[in-house]
Design an enzyme around this catalytic site. Structure first.
Site, PDB file in Angstrom:
ATOM      1  N   CYS A   1      -2.234   2.061   6.735  1.00 43.73           N
ATOM      2  CA  CYS A   1      -3.127   1.822   7.885  1.00 43.73           C
ATOM      3  C   CYS A   1      -2.493   2.338   9.171  1.00 43.73           C
ATOM      4  O   CYS A   1      -3.181   2.885  10.050  1.00 43.73           O
ATOM      5  CB  CYS A   1      -3.418   0.328   8.035  1.00 43.73           C
ATOM      6  SG  CYS A   1      -4.147  -0.404   6.568  1.00 43.73           S
TER       7      CYS A   1
HETATM    8  C1  BEZ Z   1      -1.315  -0.067   3.663  1.00 43.11           C
HETATM    9  O1  BEZ Z   1      -2.029   0.124   4.629  1.00 43.11           O
HETATM   10  O2  BEZ Z   1      -0.247   0.482   3.535  1.00 43.11           O
HETATM   11  C2  BEZ Z   1      -1.755  -0.973   2.555  1.00 43.11           C
HETATM   12  C3  BEZ Z   1      -2.591  -2.039   2.832  1.00 43.11           C
HETATM   13  C4  BEZ Z   1      -2.951  -2.895   1.812  1.00 43.11           C
HETATM   14  C5  BEZ Z   1      -2.473  -2.671   0.511  1.00 43.11           C
HETATM   15  C6  BEZ Z   1      -1.669  -1.584   0.260  1.00 43.11           C
HETATM   16  C7  BEZ Z   1      -1.293  -0.719   1.286  1.00 43.11           C
END
Ligand code: BEZ
Length: 210
Positions: free
Chosen positions: A45
């Site tokens: 994210c």
């Molecule tokens: C991420 O944004 O890295 C992420 C968010 C939730 C689960 C896995 C990765």
């Protein structure tokens, strides 16, 4: 129930990094990309939000406003925004909805309980100035999205709204386009005076209209 293409995107009022925000008022007469991410302070994210902030001028060129969302509260978004700037070299320059009560997530079907019953998946909605949903995408948590593809689809949507054409697979700006089958050859002479190539009666390609 999830939103489908052609549905009217629902209005809402919710907290955001830019204060309390009423969606329709904020959108005005722009196109909108509304996208959700699973959680603040997560790696994928973080890269996505930095990327969208860098691409903001490209969205603006197309008359598109961008807005993100997760089910974290505004103070969490504010703290995380500092990390985004530090690690991605780009300040967050668009609002992030703080949907802690999941009002918007439920309205837009951004929680897919069999994937995760509390966090939003990576949803994308492209919404036109008439508030119609024109594209939906759903990506899993572990896969960051391709925002260049979103710009490509917006280019196609905006051009095919204006001209009686469609875009072939992997089309990009400047490539030839397809004359829609509902246009007869007689009509095509007026609409596409530069001519076209008829590969099959139902497959006619022409230069991208200006
Ligand atoms: C991420 O944004 O890295 C992420 C968010 C939730 C689960 C896995 C990765």
């Amino acid at each position: 129930m999830s939103l489908r293409l052609g549905d009217i995107a629902p209005d809402f009022t919710q907290d955001s990094t830019e204060g309390r925000l009423s969606f329709y008022d904020w959108a005005g007469d722009s196109w909108v990309v509304l996208f959700s991410h699973p959680k603040d302070y997560t790696p994928v994210c973080t890269t996505e939000l930095g990327l969208v902030a860098k691409l903001k001028p490209e969205f603006e060129k197309r008359g598109v406003k961008v807005i993100g969302l997760s089910v974290d509260p505004a103070d969490s978004h504010a703290g995380w925004a500092k990390d985004i700037e530090e690690t991605q070299g780009q300040k967050l320059n668009f609002p992030l909805i703080a949907d802690a009560d999941r009002k918007v997530a439920d309205l837009y079907g951004m929680i897919h309980p069999n994937a995760n019953d509390t966090l939003t998946v990576r949803s994308v909605f492209v919404i036109d100035p008439n508030r119609k949903v024109r594209l939906t995408l759903t990506y899993p948590a572990a896969t960051g999205r391709n925002f260049d593809e979103l710009l490509r689809v917006i280019d196609s949507l905006q051009m095919t709204d204006k001209h009686k054409v469609a875009t072939p697979g992997n089309w990009k700006q400047g490539d030839d386009v397809i004359i829609v089958p509902s246009v007869t050859n007689e009509q095509a002479k007026d609409l596409f005076p530069g001519g076209w190539t008829e590969h099959k009666p139902y497959l006619r390609t022409t230069k991208q209209p200006a």
